[in-house]
Design a protein around this motif. Structure first.
Motif, PDB file in Angstrom:
ATOM      1  N   ASP A   1     -69.452  25.531 -15.279  1.00 33.49           N
ATOM      2  CA  ASP A   1     -69.835  25.209 -16.439  1.00 33.49           C
ATOM      3  C   ASP A   1     -68.890  24.921 -17.594  1.00 33.49           C
ATOM      4  O   ASP A   1     -68.507  25.841 -18.143  1.00 33.49           O
ATOM      5  CB  ASP A   1     -71.276  25.885 -16.857  1.00 33.49           C
ATOM      6  CG  ASP A   1     -72.099  25.265 -18.102  1.00 33.49           C
ATOM      7  OD1 ASP A   1     -71.502  24.341 -18.688  1.00 33.49           O
ATOM      8  OD2 ASP A   1     -73.149  25.457 -18.309  1.00 33.49           O
ATOM      9  N   PRO A   2     -68.754  23.561 -18.093  1.00 41.22           N
ATOM     10  CA  PRO A   2     -67.565  23.332 -18.852  1.00 41.22           C
ATOM     11  C   PRO A   2     -67.926  24.009 -20.519  1.00 41.22           C
ATOM     12  O   PRO A   2     -67.236  24.253 -21.238  1.00 41.22           O
ATOM     13  CB  PRO A   2     -67.538  21.953 -18.862  1.00 41.22           C
ATOM     14  CG  PRO A   2     -68.703  21.286 -18.470  1.00 41.22           C
ATOM     15  CD  PRO A   2     -69.178  22.417 -17.491  1.00 41.22           C
ATOM     16  N   ARG A   3     -69.377  24.389 -20.580  1.00 37.90           N
ATOM     17  CA  ARG A   3     -69.645  25.132 -21.892  1.00 37.90           C
ATOM     18  C   ARG A   3     -69.317  26.575 -21.831  1.00 37.90           C
ATOM     19  O   ARG A   3     -69.300  27.156 -22.937  1.00 37.90           O
ATOM     20  CB  ARG A   3     -71.051  24.874 -22.093  1.00 37.90           C
ATOM     21  CG  ARG A   3     -71.715  23.478 -22.368  1.00 37.90           C
ATOM     22  CD  ARG A   3     -73.148  23.431 -22.235  1.00 37.90           C
ATOM     23  NE  ARG A   3     -73.438  23.636 -20.941  1.00 37.90           N
ATOM     24  CZ  ARG A   3     -74.804  23.212 -20.274  1.00 37.90           C
ATOM     25  NH1 ARG A   3     -75.723  22.934 -21.204  1.00 37.90           N
ATOM     26  NH2 ARG A   3     -75.014  23.748 -19.117  1.00 37.90           N
TER      27      ARG A   3
ATOM     28  N   VAL B   1     -66.565  27.918 -19.627  1.00 34.40           N
ATOM     29  CA  VAL B   1     -64.913  27.999 -19.415  1.00 34.40           C
ATOM     30  C   VAL B   1     -64.665  26.435 -19.724  1.00 34.40           C
ATOM     31  O   VAL B   1     -65.049  25.518 -19.223  1.00 34.40           O
ATOM     32  CB  VAL B   1     -64.833  27.948 -17.834  1.00 34.40           C
ATOM     33  CG1 VAL B   1     -63.192  27.979 -17.566  1.00 34.40           C
ATOM     34  CG2 VAL B   1     -65.269  29.510 -17.304  1.00 34.40           C
ATOM     35  N   SER B   2     -63.579  26.430 -20.635  1.00 33.87           N
ATOM     36  CA  SER B   2     -63.037  25.248 -20.991  1.00 33.87           C
ATOM     37  C   SER B   2     -62.123  24.445 -20.109  1.00 33.87           C
ATOM     38  O   SER B   2     -61.358  25.125 -19.336  1.00 33.87           O
ATOM     39  CB  SER B   2     -62.359  25.178 -22.388  1.00 33.87           C
ATOM     40  OG  SER B   2     -61.198  26.010 -22.198  1.00 33.87           O
ATOM     41  N   ASP B   3     -62.398  22.975 -20.009  1.00 33.45           N
ATOM     42  CA  ASP B   3     -61.473  22.167 -19.021  1.00 33.45           C
ATOM     43  C   ASP B   3     -61.268  22.907 -17.565  1.00 33.45           C
ATOM     44  O   ASP B   3     -60.333  23.127 -16.813  1.00 33.45           O
ATOM     45  CB  ASP B   3     -60.178  22.396 -19.521  1.00 33.45           C
ATOM     46  CG  ASP B   3     -59.344  21.195 -18.991  1.00 33.45           C
ATOM     47  OD1 ASP B   3     -60.068  20.094 -18.421  1.00 33.45           O
ATOM     48  OD2 ASP B   3     -58.173  21.036 -19.135  1.00 33.45           O
ATOM     49  N   PRO B   4     -62.530  23.179 -16.883  1.00 28.81           N
ATOM     50  CA  PRO B   4     -62.423  23.979 -15.619  1.00 28.81           C
ATOM     51  C   PRO B   4     -62.024  22.751 -14.643  1.00 28.81           C
ATOM     52  O   PRO B   4     -62.138  21.533 -14.676  1.00 28.81           O
ATOM     53  CB  PRO B   4     -63.855  24.250 -15.235  1.00 28.81           C
ATOM     54  CG  PRO B   4     -64.688  23.205 -16.124  1.00 28.81           C
ATOM     55  CD  PRO B   4     -63.955  22.936 -17.305  1.00 28.81           C
TER      56      PRO B   4
ATOM     57  N   GLU C   1     -71.678  35.202 -19.894  1.00 26.97           N
ATOM     58  CA  GLU C   1     -70.565  34.440 -19.951  1.00 26.97           C
ATOM     59  C   GLU C   1     -69.205  34.701 -19.735  1.00 26.97           C
ATOM     60  O   GLU C   1     -68.421  34.259 -19.103  1.00 26.97           O
ATOM     61  CB  GLU C   1     -70.693  33.488 -21.428  1.00 26.97           C
ATOM     62  CG  GLU C   1     -71.845  32.859 -21.737  1.00 26.97           C
ATOM     63  CD  GLU C   1     -71.888  31.961 -22.637  1.00 26.97           C
ATOM     64  OE1 GLU C   1     -70.746  31.893 -23.386  1.00 26.97           O
ATOM     65  OE2 GLU C   1     -72.808  30.864 -22.783  1.00 26.97           O
TER      66      GLU C   1
ATOM     67  N   ARG D   1     -66.493  33.674 -16.821  1.00 24.93           N
ATOM     68  CA  ARG D   1     -65.312  33.472 -17.006  1.00 24.93           C
ATOM     69  C   ARG D   1     -64.163  34.304 -16.484  1.00 24.93           C
ATOM     70  O   ARG D   1     -63.259  33.908 -15.865  1.00 24.93           O
ATOM     71  CB  ARG D   1     -64.828  33.671 -18.699  1.00 24.93           C
ATOM     72  CG  ARG D   1     -65.450  32.360 -19.378  1.00 24.93           C
ATOM     73  CD  ARG D   1     -64.706  32.685 -20.940  1.00 24.93           C
ATOM     74  NE  ARG D   1     -65.378  33.730 -21.671  1.00 24.93           N
ATOM     75  CZ  ARG D   1     -66.667  33.108 -22.322  1.00 24.93           C
ATOM     76  NH1 ARG D   1     -66.867  32.039 -22.614  1.00 24.93           N
ATOM     77  NH2 ARG D   1     -67.283  34.246 -23.115  1.00 24.93           N
TER      78      ARG D   1
ATOM     79  N   ARG E   1     -58.068  30.202 -11.378  1.00 21.13           N
ATOM     80  CA  ARG E   1     -56.784  29.737 -12.037  1.00 21.13           C
ATOM     81  C   ARG E   1     -55.438  29.893 -11.037  1.00 21.13           C
ATOM     82  O   ARG E   1     -55.288  30.569 -10.346  1.00 21.13           O
ATOM     83  CB  ARG E   1     -56.595  30.607 -13.267  1.00 21.13           C
ATOM     84  CG  ARG E   1     -57.962  30.276 -14.125  1.00 21.13           C
ATOM     85  CD  ARG E   1     -57.328  29.804 -15.345  1.00 21.13           C
ATOM     86  NE  ARG E   1     -58.500  29.920 -16.546  1.00 21.13           N
ATOM     87  CZ  ARG E   1     -58.965  28.697 -17.020  1.00 21.13           C
ATOM     88  NH1 ARG E   1     -58.412  27.700 -16.571  1.00 21.13           N
ATOM     89  NH2 ARG E   1     -60.021  28.825 -17.754  1.00 21.13           N
TER      90      ARG E   1
END
Ligand code: ASP
Length: 440
Positions: A214-216, A218-221, A428, A432, A440
């Motif tokens: 969910d991009p809310r 993790v930013s920019d998945p 959350e 992450r 990553r």
């Protein structure tokens, strides 16, 4: 031959229509186009379908709706005028509403967004307009009659070759219109692809595929390049909003891949959804996680009975019967030697919480039972996880290193899904941490 479905934002105005044309014309095998009704052009804008349902409500309560109808007309006129189309959409809209009164069904009114859109799109692309009432047949029990629908669509395709057809609705044998649930144009697209045995079902939307998380949170998945139907089901079930299950069913049984694409970034490859992949990409093999998703607001009831032994099965049955009677969907049943737990969505209990606890504590086979609320379930999904050692170790280590306590653990029988329960406050952070250690 490819079937394309364009969602509401992809047909929201003339500039989006132009993108659709570019996409369709870039590949001659893109022969059949299914459209939604125009959606939002910007946040705060209205979806045509919402406005149509609003009109129905006005009619029901006898309130004038001219201003809403004008808003709808403006949206379609803008498209017509931008391209100088001959289709007199203003007149078509007036005609559609001329006979509307309190007896007109909500389904008829709601379906007009797709109808008007498809009329314009057909002329704009130079394709034939084929109304979905001509081929998508519902039985009187509300189910699609696949046999009849397939036959009719195949005949029409023979005649017209390149077709635009509206999503979201079909007709009963009487001709009366029936719509699918909201978002149902996806289902229409899937049926069209299945009936015509398309090589692929391209579902054009406003994101470049399904995201790993969910991009809310993790930013920019990363985007998921390829996902199987089984993985998708696990991800959707646990909260990822992708396609409705009814959408994948028709194409799945025919083994037709679905490609989620972005109308605003047509060169992005998007996500491919398939039954299985013979050749695993090196990157997928290395990462072995397809996606991570989760939901908050679960509760756990722990049941203890000293020396439960062979009575465990009986007690399990008794407890699950209580849950069944309260109509509570049970998510997990982790168990220990003298105890087991039942995990379920908190929302399914609400005011009956104390009745349920009372009933369980009254059971003489139970020594103690306690309720914990505020649990989140996180699903780590990946076909590459199956039969591979060390995955759960990595999950627990990542969470442990970050001081996140794990309340429950479960692995699906096919090993493509590991689920952990954590406290809501850690939700959350846990997502992450897992994303960082796997993706990553
Ligand atoms: N226009 C309908 C809706 O807004 C159907 C769809 O777009 O799929 O729900």
């Amino acid at each position: 031959m490819k079937v394309l479905k364009f969602g509401g934002s992809s047909v929201a105005d003339s500039s989006q229509f132009a993108k659709v044309k570019g996409i369709v014309e870039s590949d001659p095998s893109r022969e059949v186009v299914v459209v939604s009704a125009p959606g939002k052009r910007f946040s705060g804008d209205n979806k045509i379908t919402d406005l149509l349902y609003l009109i129905h409500a006005h009619i029901k309560y006898g309130v004038a709706y001219d201003n809403i109808l004008s808003m709808i007309k403006e949206r379609f006129e803008e498209i017509r005028e931008s391209f100088g189309l001959e289709t007199d959409i203003g007149q078509i809209i007036d005609d559609a509403f001329a006979g509307v009164d309190k007896k007109t069904s909500a389904d008829f009114i709601a379906s007009r967004g797709e109808y008007f859109c498809a009329r314009l799109m057909a002329e704009y692309l130079g394709f034939s307009f084929v109304d979905s009432t001509e081929w998508l047949v519902f039985d009187y029990n509300g189910k699609v009659d696949n046999k009849k629908s397939e036959k009719k669509l195949r005949e029409l395709k023979e005649i017209y070759e390149k077709i635009v057809t509206p999503g979201f609705y079909g007709a009963y044998p009487s001709g009366e219109i029936k719509v699918f649930p909201r978002g149902g144009s996806d289902i229409t697209g899937s049926l069209v692809a299945a009936y015509l045995s398309a090589e692929i079902y391209e579902n054009w939307t406003d994101v470049s595929g399904i995201l790993m998380v969910d991009p809310r949170i993790v930013s920019d998945p990363k985007t998921i390049a390829r996902v199987t139907y089984d993985e998708l089901r696990e991800l959707s079930y646990m909260g990822a909003s992708v396609l409705h299950e009814d959408t994948v069913f028709p194409v799945r049984i025919k083994d037709i891949p679905v490609n989620i694409r972005n109308t605003n970034a047509p060169d992005d490859p998007g996500t491919i959804i398939c039954e299985s992949f013979d050749d695993e990409l090196a990157e997928e093999h290395e990462r072995f996680i397809t996606g991570i998703t989760g939901k908050r607001n679960f509760s756990i009831i722990n049941i203890y009975k000293n020396k439960i032994g062979e009575n465990k099965i009986r007690l399990l049955r008794q407890v699950l019967e209580v849950f069944d009677r309260y109509d509570i969907p049970v998510e997990q049943v982790p168990s220990g030697i003298d105890s087991f737990s039942v995990v379920f969505p908190t929302s399914s209990l609400t005011s009956r919480k104390y009745d349920l606890m009372h009933e369980l504590t009254e059971n003489e086979n139970i020594d103690n039972c306690e309720l914990t609320e505020g649990i989140s379930l996180i699903a780590i999904v990946g076909r590459q996880m199956a039969y591979r050692t060390g995955v759960s170790g990595k999950i627990f280590k990542a969470l442990g290193d970050n001081k996140i306590n794990i309340r429950t653990i479960e692995q699906g029988a096919d090993e493509i899904n590991i689920m952990v329960g954590v406290y809501d406050k850690d939700f959350e952070k846990a997502v992450r941490v897992l994303y960082d250690s796997f993706a990553r």
